[in-house]
Design a protein around this motif. Structure first.
Motif, PDB file in Angstrom:
ATOM      1  N   GLU A 326       0.820  -1.238  -0.112  1.00 56.43           N
ATOM      2  CA  GLU A 326      -0.148  -0.216  -0.051  1.00 56.43           C
ATOM      3  C   GLU A 326       0.802   1.282   0.007  1.00 56.43           C
ATOM      4  OE1 GLU A 326      -3.289  -0.099   2.590  1.00 56.43           O
ATOM      5  OE2 GLU A 326      -3.717   2.157   2.433  1.00 56.43           O
ATOM      6  N   GLN A 328       3.761   1.732  -1.386  1.00 55.68           N
ATOM      7  CA  GLN A 328       4.358   1.870  -2.760  1.00 55.68           C
ATOM      8  C   GLN A 328       3.214   2.312  -3.751  1.00 55.68           C
ATOM      9  OE1 GLN A 328       6.029  -1.908  -2.453  1.00 55.68           O
ATOM     10  NE2 GLN A 328       8.142  -1.221  -2.417  1.00 55.68           N
ATOM     11  N   LEU A 329       1.946   1.664  -3.364  1.00 58.72           N
ATOM     12  CA  LEU A 329       0.834   2.010  -4.638  1.00 58.72           C
ATOM     13  C   LEU A 329       0.113   3.455  -4.284  1.00 58.72           C
ATOM     14  CD1 LEU A 329      -0.796  -1.647  -4.567  1.00 58.72           C
ATOM     15  CD2 LEU A 329       0.749  -0.615  -6.404  1.00 58.72           C
ATOM     16  N   ARG A 330       0.314   3.949  -2.991  1.00 58.92           N
ATOM     17  CA  ARG A 330      -0.969   5.031  -2.659  1.00 58.92           C
ATOM     18  C   ARG A 330      -0.104   6.359  -2.772  1.00 58.92           C
ATOM     19  NH1 ARG A 330      -5.807   4.245   1.095  1.00 58.92           N
ATOM     20  NH2 ARG A 330      -6.910   4.034  -1.014  1.00 58.92           N
ATOM     21  N   PRO A 331      -0.294   7.055  -3.600  1.00 60.80           N
ATOM     22  CA  PRO A 331       0.430   8.395  -3.834  1.00 60.80           C
ATOM     23  C   PRO A 331       0.561   9.185  -2.212  1.00 60.80           C
ATOM     24  CG  PRO A 331      -1.385   8.162  -5.189  1.00 60.80           C
ATOM     25  CD  PRO A 331      -1.608   7.189  -4.510  1.00 60.80           C
ATOM     26  N   SER A 332       1.770   9.926  -2.139  1.00 64.46           N
ATOM     27  CA  SER A 332       1.821  10.643  -0.659  1.00 64.46           C
ATOM     28  C   SER A 332       0.671  11.604  -0.824  1.00 64.46           C
ATOM     29  CB  SER A 332       3.141  11.251  -0.854  1.00 64.46           C
ATOM     30  OG  SER A 332       3.262  12.418  -1.891  1.00 64.46           O
ATOM     31  N   ARG A 333       0.310  12.146   0.293  1.00 64.56           N
ATOM     32  CA  ARG A 333      -0.546  13.168   0.600  1.00 64.56           C
ATOM     33  C   ARG A 333       0.114  14.311  -0.118  1.00 64.56           C
ATOM     34  NH1 ARG A 333      -4.322  12.378   4.818  1.00 64.56           N
ATOM     35  NH2 ARG A 333      -3.859  10.232   5.986  1.00 64.56           N
ATOM     36  N   ALA A 335       1.759  14.760  -2.627  1.00 63.31           N
ATOM     37  CA  ALA A 335       1.722  14.555  -4.292  1.00 63.31           C
ATOM     38  C   ALA A 335       0.076  14.825  -4.407  1.00 63.31           C
ATOM     39  CB  ALA A 335       2.226  13.255  -4.738  1.00 63.31           C
ATOM     40  N   PHE A 336      -0.751  14.325  -3.704  1.00 63.07           N
ATOM     41  CA  PHE A 336      -2.234  14.198  -3.869  1.00 63.07           C
ATOM     42  C   PHE A 336      -2.541  15.603  -3.895  1.00 63.07           C
ATOM     43  CE2 PHE A 336      -6.670  14.094  -2.159  1.00 63.07           C
ATOM     44  CZ  PHE A 336      -7.144  13.389  -3.367  1.00 63.07           C
ATOM     45  N   VAL A 339      -1.709  17.860  -6.905  1.00 68.13           N
ATOM     46  CA  VAL A 339      -2.589  17.488  -8.076  1.00 68.13           C
ATOM     47  C   VAL A 339      -3.922  18.272  -7.830  1.00 68.13           C
ATOM     48  CG1 VAL A 339      -3.901  15.786  -9.090  1.00 68.13           C
ATOM     49  CG2 VAL A 339      -1.729  15.402  -8.763  1.00 68.13           C
ATOM     50  N   MET A 340      -4.470  18.159  -6.564  1.00 70.77           N
ATOM     51  CA  MET A 340      -5.755  18.913  -6.394  1.00 70.77           C
ATOM     52  C   MET A 340      -5.611  20.208  -6.322  1.00 70.77           C
ATOM     53  SD  MET A 340      -8.400  16.568  -5.523  1.00 70.77           S
ATOM     54  CE  MET A 340      -8.327  17.189  -6.816  1.00 70.77           C
ATOM     55  N   GLU A 342      -4.237  21.908  -8.738  1.00 75.21           N
ATOM     56  CA  GLU A 342      -4.351  22.126 -10.023  1.00 75.21           C
ATOM     57  C   GLU A 342      -5.464  22.561 -10.431  1.00 75.21           C
ATOM     58  OE1 GLU A 342      -2.522  19.455 -12.798  1.00 75.21           O
ATOM     59  OE2 GLU A 342      -0.887  19.190 -11.724  1.00 75.21           O
ATOM     60  N   PHE A 343      -6.612  22.142  -9.796  1.00 80.82           N
ATOM     61  CA  PHE A 343      -7.861  22.347 -10.426  1.00 80.82           C
ATOM     62  C   PHE A 343      -8.411  23.851  -9.715  1.00 80.82           C
ATOM     63  CE2 PHE A 343      -7.094  18.012 -10.992  1.00 80.82           C
ATOM     64  CZ  PHE A 343      -7.604  17.714 -12.123  1.00 80.82           C
TER      65      PHE A 343
END
Lengths: 343, 617
Positions: A326, A328-333, A335-336, A339-340, A342-343
């Motif tokens: 998990e 490795q699979l789940r993006p870091s807070r 990074a998330f 991305v958010m 950007e909107f």
């Protein structure tokens, strides 16, 4: 894995028994059973850990056989003609596995033709065996796409269409390991399987494997009699493990030594033809000549190790994607959040 | 856009008093003329003024040349559903201009290039001619940017006429061009030229205005496919295999775009794979292989792709392999209307595959759910070792919607009952040394799964679509077959209790119920407000998943008359509801539309009112 009593064991302490599967339900004398035996023998010789092997198949007589070998390996008896795509997914999910797939001439040459070609185009690492008998067995004797033109069968009548040449299709698709064999030629089948399992990329072995029930008349190019009578080996093939010594036996020029990626070697002793298996153009020429003259050549028709595998093309990590945690699979807070924002 | 519509008589618009933050603007252009930049700029600027806004693109299945309409709805009440007509027309497509003009309500507004000729001009609309050619001559943009810059002229006129903030227009352009000043300035030049012209030559003659509000603070604008793509990455996707098809393509594009940001490469290597397959058969096969081998694997497709994925849907169901299929529904049957919305795949998705099979389906109804269900789908697929279909649609997937920003998930990934080498040994110790891939140890229908690489020599199994016993061994025995099918039914019943529950808004005194799902949510909300104003109180239930559960039966028991709102011809969800609660089936009446356009509140209220009238007679 109880290495017991007097049975011989391989380098990881397993007996041939450890590579067996269930009892075959195919017809007595079916060529496919011989190939199953050679898969078992090859895996034993290679000292493969059954836990690292994937057995794959499509649908048809041939595709039943993974149930009859390597009972301790994971496997997937998929859909008709769809073994390539499922294997592609599995090998992307876990690139550390070694995949051996068994298909037939209907599964590969007809319903699965598109997937077969695209698998080779992607260079999915797997051994792809076509148990080629030129006939549909489970549905009781229709012509397949590899059947001889003009051939007459009791049920299906006369075949009016030319055959598809699995090896020619593989070479056209730039497959880097293309071989043809005959199920009655046990040693060659075994050596080719060992070489194929050590090859990095898609390795296609088209094995003429007679159907004793529906297509074993002497005049059929898929019969025992035909194979025994007409087989012309282009080389004597010897697979040599990386830990074994490569002994050069013959006059210079009479042998071709192919070093595989991880150290093992394929030694090809030339027979009647002066043939270079690394020459793709020569392979195309050979297959066309043999088609025109009805010559049944067997051996390693083409080898080319230069193409990257699909996993390499996709820049995948070395570890299996399937074992990513998990964390490795789940993006870091962070990074998330970025991305958010950007909107 | 209106030319495609069922005719609804539009009211005559009074020029006074001002109409503030409550109107729709339609931009008519040619497909491929680059109007998307202009439209997104307007939407974003209005949104940043704090005014609720939504945009819907009605586009043809074509790269360039065919007509396109983009509607922008400004609504202080926050309504985001489509409306039947628009008060303001930007008539930039000469091929549809006559029809577009004819569809304006009396008192409406027509913004058009000055050289555009209308065959039958109307005297009851307000015209604002824009000398677009003169502007272009003066700016002389590079040829390849000409269409884009041309479209910026209506942005300028609209900005000035309706009071949109010039500062927000600039910010929106900065956002669109990622801060590339040169591109922004070129576009702004046209905007400013059009603003100056409007100030000097186009006196205001209409009542429409945008005024700043505070109703969008903290919110974002996003489309459902982007939301789903980000959600899949957050949800731990490992393998994506797909074949391009409208309207699902932008979902995979979003994964491709955001993967490097959310799951950055380490030493130039990545822990995910995105594969464009040769067709949807192969796309489904790849994810079945990847799901079986232990990754979170997904595809995104639409109706025609769903048809091709039938055989793998059945295999994954029967071999019990976790996969996720996003179906961004478009109008079928067959190739149908590739760029129009539909909810027409409910039955084919739910029963994907031949023989008996029912699948878990998720029905996202807003952007938050498009995001969250990407992860939920993986959790359910792995928990239930089965395909999960997420049924979004073109309207949700490709249009811009206002939403709260997405939240980072607090729940860990649910990988389901997977035994690795260590836990497998423990399992044997705890279960009399017995394990079978399909043994129902917990009486929930779900077996314990092992994945390739498990080192225990007893952990391997042969997945197959043929009949098998609890050990996964080939079997044609009738008792083995029946036991397995009974277990799969038990598994579906377990899933029933775990899938997202419907959202119910029960109003005291209501005798009418409305059931809907997916992209129709906004139209239903707006329709209920109107019905309430009319004196008809309703309760609503928004379905969020299949299989249907007990909440659905309870809701159906509670109301005398229930309307089922959906975008398909055959009332597909209504059929499932009838089968689920036959006792109350007679209460159900369809409110269904199958014309390819997003639903409007007016359609719902008209259908309900007509039905109520017919029942009374």
């Amino acid at each position: 894995m109880t290495a017991t009593t007097t049975r011989p064991t391989n380098r990881i302490g397993l007996t041939t028994q450890d590579y067996q599967g269930g009892t075959s339900t195919l017809c007595a004398g079916c060529g496919h059973n011989s190939i199953t035996s050679q898969i078992i023998a090859a895996c034993y010789d290679l000292s493969l850990d059954p836990a690292t092997v994937l057995k794959m198949s499509g649908i048809g007589c041939s595709s039943k056989t993974p149930a009859y070998f390597l009972g301790k390996s994971f496997g997937f008896n998929t859909l008709h003609g769809r073994m390539p795509s499922v294997t592609t997914g599995a090998m992307i999910a876990n690139r550390t596995m070694t995949a051996i797939g068994v298909s037939g001439d209907g599964d590969t040459g007809s319903i699965g033709f598109g997937q077969f070609k695209h698998m080779m185009r992607r260079n999915v690492p797997m051994v792809y065996i076509v148990e080629n008998n030129g006939v549909y067995g489970l549905t009781k004797g229709q012509h397949s796409a590899t059947a001889d033109i003009g051939q007459h069968l009791k049920y299906a009548g006369t075949n009016v269409l030319p055959p598809i040449d699995i090896c020619a299709e593989a070479i056209a698709a730039d497959c880097g390991f293309v071989a043809r064999s005959f199920s009655g030629d046990a040693k060659q089948v075994r050596e080719l399987i060992k070489a194929a399992m050590s090859y990095e990329g898609t390795a296609v072995i088209d094995i003429i494997s007679p159907c004793v029930t529906f297509n074993n008349e002497d005049d059929s190019s898929k019969s025992y009699a035909y194979g025994k009578d007409k087989e012309e080996r282009i080389q004597d093939i010897q697979f040599i493990q990386s830990y074994e010594e490569v002994v050069v036996d013959y006059e210079p020029g009479s042998e071709q030594i192919v070093k595989l990626h991880d150290g093992p070697t394929i030694k090809l002793r030339k027979l009647n033809r002066d043939y270079d298996a690394t020459d793709r153009w020569a392979a195309i020429k050979l297959l066309e000549e043999c088609r025109q003259s009805n010559i049944f050549v067997t051996g390693l028709i083409h080898i080319n190790e230069s193409r990257p595998t699909l996993q390499q093309t996709m820049s995948l990590i070395d570890e299996p994607l399937a074992y990513q945690t998990e964390a490795q699979l789940r993006p870091s807070r962070a990074a998330f959040a970025a991305v958010m924002a950007e909107f | 856009m209106t030319s495609l519509d069922t005719v609804v008589s539009a009211p005559v618009i009074d020029p006074n008093p001002p109409v503030i933050n409550d109107f729709t603007l339609v931009v008519a252009t040619e497909n491929g003329s680059g109007s998307q930049t202009a439209n997104n700029t307007l939407i974003r600027a209005i949104f940043k003024m704090g005014v609720p806004v939504s945009g819907k693109n009605l586009f043809p299945s074509n790269i360039s040349g065919l007509p396109t309409w983009y509607t922008i709805r400004v609504s202080h009440q926050g309504y985001a559903a489509r409306r039947e007509y628009s008060e303001i027309l930007v008539a930039y497509n000469p091929r549809t201009s006559d029809e577009d003009l004819a569809n304006l309500p009396a008192g409406g507004v027509c913004i058009h290039p000055a050289d555009m000729k209308f065959t039958t001009p109307r005297s009851d609309v307000v015209y604002y001619p824009v000398p677009v050619k003169d502007f272009i001559k003066e700016i002389a943009p590079p040829q390849h940017l000409r269409d884009y810059i041309t479209n910026m002229s209506y942005v300028g006129v609209v900005t000035q006429l309706f009071g949109i903030s010039r500062v927000e227009i600039e910010h929106a352009l900065m956002h669109h061009f990622n801060g590339k000043r040169k591109a922004v300035d070129l576009n702004l030049r046209m905007v400013d030229m059009a603003i100056a012209h409007t100030v000097a030559h186009l006196p205001k003659q209409d009542p429409f205005r945008v005024e700043p509000l505070n109703k969008t603070a903290g919110k974002i604008l996003i489309d459902g496919n982007t939301a789903a793509g980000i959600g899949a990455l957050v949800g731990g996707v490992g393998v994506v295999a797909w074949y391009p098809i409208t309207p699902s393509t932008s979902l995979v594009d979003a994964i491709t775009e955001y993967a490097p940001k959310l799951r950055p490469a380490v030493d130039d290597r990545v822990n995910y794979a995105i594969i464009q397959a040769e067709d949807e058969l192969a796309a489904a096969g790849i994810i079945v292989g990847a799901g079986w081998a232990g990754t979170r694997a997904m595809t995104a497709t639409s109706g025609p792709g769903i048809s091709l994925m039938n055989e793998f849907g059945g295999l994954a169901h029967f071999a019990e392999v976790p996969i996720v299929i996003w179906d961004i529904m478009r109008m079928g049957p067959s190739t149908g209307l590739p760029t129009r919305v539909s909810q027409g795949d409910i039955l084919s998705a739910y029963y994907l595959g031949h023989g008996d099979s029912q699948h878990i389906c998720l029905l996202p109804g807003d952007m938050t759910e498009c995001f969250a269900y990407a992860g939920t789908a993986f959790d359910l697929a792995e928990r239930f070792q089965t395909p999960v279909l997420v049924l979004s649609d073109l309207d949700l997937g490709m249009n811009n919607w206002m939403t709260e920003p997405f939240e980072y998930p607090e729940q860990p990934l649910d990988r389901g009952k997977v035994l690795d080498t260590g836990s497998f040994a423990q399992f044997l110790a705890d279960h009399d040394n017995k394990w079978g891939r399909y043994r129902d140890v917990d009486n929930d229908g779900i077996g314990y799964r092992t994945i390739p690489g498990n080192q225990n020599p007893r952990a391997a199994w042969l997945a197959r679509g043929t009949g098998h016993n609890e050990q996964g061994v080939y079997s044609e025995r009738n008792d083995d077959w029946q036991r397995n099918m009974d277990r799969l039914t038990r598994k579906l019943d377990t899933a029933r209790r775990h899938v997202p529950a419907p959202v119910i808004d029960a109003r005291p005194g209501a005798t009418v119920g409305i059931i809907g799902y997916g992209s129709t949510a906004d139209a239903i909300t707006e329709a209920r407000d109107r019905l309430r104003a009319q004196g008809i109180e309703t309760s609503s239930m928004r379905l969020r998943s299949l299989p249907l559960n007990e909440d659905v039966r309870t809701f159906m028991e509670s109301y005398d008359q229930i309307y089922v709102v959906e975008l398909n011809q055959d009332s597909q969800m209504l059929q499932l509801l009838c089968a689920h609660a036959p006792k109350d089936a007679a209460k159900l009446a369809p409110v269904n539309l199958c014309d390819g356009l997003p639903l409007t509140a007016t359609f719902i209220t008209q259908r309900i009112n007509a039905h109520r009238t017919s029942v009374k007679q």
